[in-house]
Write an enzyme that holds these catalytic residues in place. Sequence first.
Site, PDB file in Angstrom:
ATOM      1  N   LYS A 198       0.803  -1.230   0.000  1.00 52.63           N
ATOM      2  CA  LYS A 198       0.000   0.000   0.000  1.00 52.63           C
ATOM      3  C   LYS A 198       0.828   1.270   0.000  1.00 52.63           C
ATOM      4  O   LYS A 198       1.746   1.418   0.796  1.00 52.63           O
ATOM      5  CB  LYS A 198      -0.922   0.014   1.215  1.00 52.63           C
ATOM      6  CG  LYS A 198      -2.077  -0.957   1.068  1.00 52.63           C
ATOM      7  CD  LYS A 198      -3.040  -0.848   2.227  1.00 52.63           C
ATOM      8  CE  LYS A 198      -4.137   0.174   1.955  1.00 52.63           C
ATOM      9  NZ  LYS A 198      -4.993   0.384   3.140  1.00 52.63           N
ATOM     10  N   GLY A 351       9.484  -5.854   7.762  1.00 51.48           N
ATOM     11  CA  GLY A 351       9.380  -7.269   8.104  1.00 51.48           C
ATOM     12  C   GLY A 351       9.376  -8.180   6.889  1.00 51.48           C
ATOM     13  O   GLY A 351      10.080  -9.193   6.859  1.00 51.48           O
ATOM     14  N   GLY A 374       7.783  -1.524  12.127  1.00 49.91           N
ATOM     15  CA  GLY A 374       7.141  -0.232  12.351  1.00 49.91           C
ATOM     16  C   GLY A 374       8.129   0.815  12.829  1.00 49.91           C
ATOM     17  O   GLY A 374       8.106   1.964  12.374  1.00 49.91           O
TER      18      GLY A 374
HETATM   19  P1  ADP Z   1       7.498  -4.668   4.480  1.00 48.75           P
HETATM   20  O1  ADP Z   1       6.969  -5.576   5.567  1.00 48.75           O
HETATM   21  O2  ADP Z   1       8.838  -5.112   3.970  1.00 48.75           O
HETATM   22  O3  ADP Z   1       7.477  -3.226   4.903  1.00 48.75           O
HETATM   23  P2  ADP Z   1       4.907  -4.507   3.208  1.00 48.75           P
HETATM   24  O4  ADP Z   1       4.281  -5.098   4.418  1.00 48.75           O
HETATM   25  O5  ADP Z   1       4.633  -3.094   2.916  1.00 48.75           O
HETATM   26  O6  ADP Z   1       6.496  -4.777   3.230  1.00 48.75           O
HETATM   27  O7  ADP Z   1       4.427  -5.324   1.921  1.00 48.75           O
HETATM   28  C1  ADP Z   1       4.654  -6.685   1.771  1.00 48.75           C
HETATM   29  C2  ADP Z   1       3.551  -7.343   0.977  1.00 48.75           C
HETATM   30  O8  ADP Z   1       3.349  -6.713  -0.271  1.00 48.75           O
HETATM   31  C3  ADP Z   1       3.908  -8.774   0.659  1.00 48.75           C
HETATM   32  O9  ADP Z   1       3.033  -9.641   1.355  1.00 48.75           O
HETATM   33  C4  ADP Z   1       3.741  -8.876  -0.836  1.00 48.75           C
HETATM   34  O10 ADP Z   1       3.090 -10.070  -1.247  1.00 48.75           O
HETATM   35  C5  ADP Z   1       2.874  -7.682  -1.150  1.00 48.75           C
HETATM   36  N1  ADP Z   1       3.009  -7.274  -2.539  1.00 48.75           N
HETATM   37  C6  ADP Z   1       4.117  -6.921  -3.191  1.00 48.75           C
HETATM   38  N2  ADP Z   1       3.859  -6.681  -4.488  1.00 48.75           N
HETATM   39  C7  ADP Z   1       2.537  -6.875  -4.662  1.00 48.75           C
HETATM   40  C8  ADP Z   1       1.654  -6.790  -5.794  1.00 48.75           C
HETATM   41  N3  ADP Z   1       2.105  -6.451  -6.990  1.00 48.75           N
HETATM   42  N4  ADP Z   1       0.348  -7.077  -5.596  1.00 48.75           N
HETATM   43  C9  ADP Z   1      -0.105  -7.428  -4.373  1.00 48.75           C
HETATM   44  N5  ADP Z   1       0.675  -7.520  -3.272  1.00 48.75           N
HETATM   45  C10 ADP Z   1       1.969  -7.254  -3.423  1.00 48.75           C
HETATM   46 MG    MG Z   2       4.915  -6.013   6.222  1.00 47.32          MG
END
Ligand code: ADP
Ligand code: MG
Length: 394
Positions: A198, A351, A374
């Site tokens: 997001k 994460g 976070g």
């Molecule tokens: P982080 O924990 O590293 O900060 P986020 O929690 O923001 O990362 O996002 C991780 C999630 O985003 C993963 O579960 C991944 O599957 C999802 N994601 C990445 N690219 C896409 C996409 N194109 N469509 C849907 N979900 C996605």
């Molecule tokens: Mg995450």
Amino acid sequence: MKKTIKDIDVKGKRVVVRCDFNVPMQDGAITDDNRIVAALPTIKYLVENGAKIVLMSHMGRPKGEPKMEFTLAPVAKRLEELLGQPVKFISCPEVVNDEVKEAVATLADGEVMLLENVRFRKEETDNDAGFAKELASLGEIFVQEAFGTAHRAHASTAGIADYLPAVSGFLIEKEVKFLGSAVENPERPFVAIMGGAKVGDKIPVIENLLQKVDTLIIGGGMAYTFFKSMGLEIGKSILDADNIELAGKLLEKAEAMGVKMLIPVDTVCAADFDNDAETLICDRDAIPADMEGLDIGPKTVELYKEALKDAKTIVWNGPMGVFEMPNFAKGTKAIAEILAESDAITIIGGGDSAAAAEQFGLADKMTHISTGGGASLEFLEGKVLPGIAVIEDK
Ligand code: ADP
Ligand code: MG
């Protein structure tokens, strides 16, 4: 620079250490003890230097009640095995009671004790002064070692420091060193890679990083909101509808500031959100209306490789695609490999990105993997973290 346990004399002193022992549990057993292992260097240092050690942590969300499914008893046991010495543990709903106080008072130099889950008390998350004082009464020095909760002002993470001198443990020292210098005075070129699902969640981070970086790279699910802001067809791709306009503004802002902001040029589409779905690799302006983008494409990987080539500092937050499914993990893996081979200072915050690096067996090739999702995001947003702010400066 923040004071660490090395800057003070701990011999014979009662030291209260806030750890992050919030480990995943299943049926009363610890499924991953990484967080306990990560705290060992600090605990061992304190043992070897003759401190009387009182550890505290939260686990899960008992919501201020002594729910025994969240007891730290299994942590005490695991810690005993890892340390090779006894760890005193008194389970009580009050966390601090007379028996606990008595046990702390009779600790010998080098002995270790663990308090019950601090979130058994509602006053913990309220950052209640009374509870902070109770915790502080157990020691003479407060050691901050829980980065995962450093962005929360709770009694055991911040309030306690109103009554005790506060220093950092080795984990916090490392987090502050790498995240701090990346945000404050990075070696340049400084490139940040933002991905994940997001845009909304990460807008403040992107906005802050635009002020700091030379290049900002966008990937993952948030890319499609940027595509949408450019008027492109994104089919069934994940969209943060509330932030389309904002995504467009960020692109304009980057241009006005002279920051290179890169968004994917091609994408891996799938007919369904399924590893075995029919796929198509296409340019970003050719996404079929009935498909969804689940990874960055090979042209994008090449473009990003080039952009990362001369980087001296790289911060990565958020996977490039749905890496949990092998057919959509290629973009994330490619980025992880570029970072692993890079001479730059490479920092992973987030994460899922950390889990991805781990999954590819590349985690130990990174300069630093932040232990707090976070907390690391708030750090990158440029916010002051209450649990860090309380640590005394050198
Ligand atoms: P982080 O924990 O590293 O900060 P986020 O929690 O923001 O990362 O996002 C991780 C999630 O985003 C993963 O579960 C991944 O599957 C999802 N994601 C990445 N690219 C896409 C996409 N194109 N469509 C849907 N979900 C996605
Ligand atoms: Mg995450």
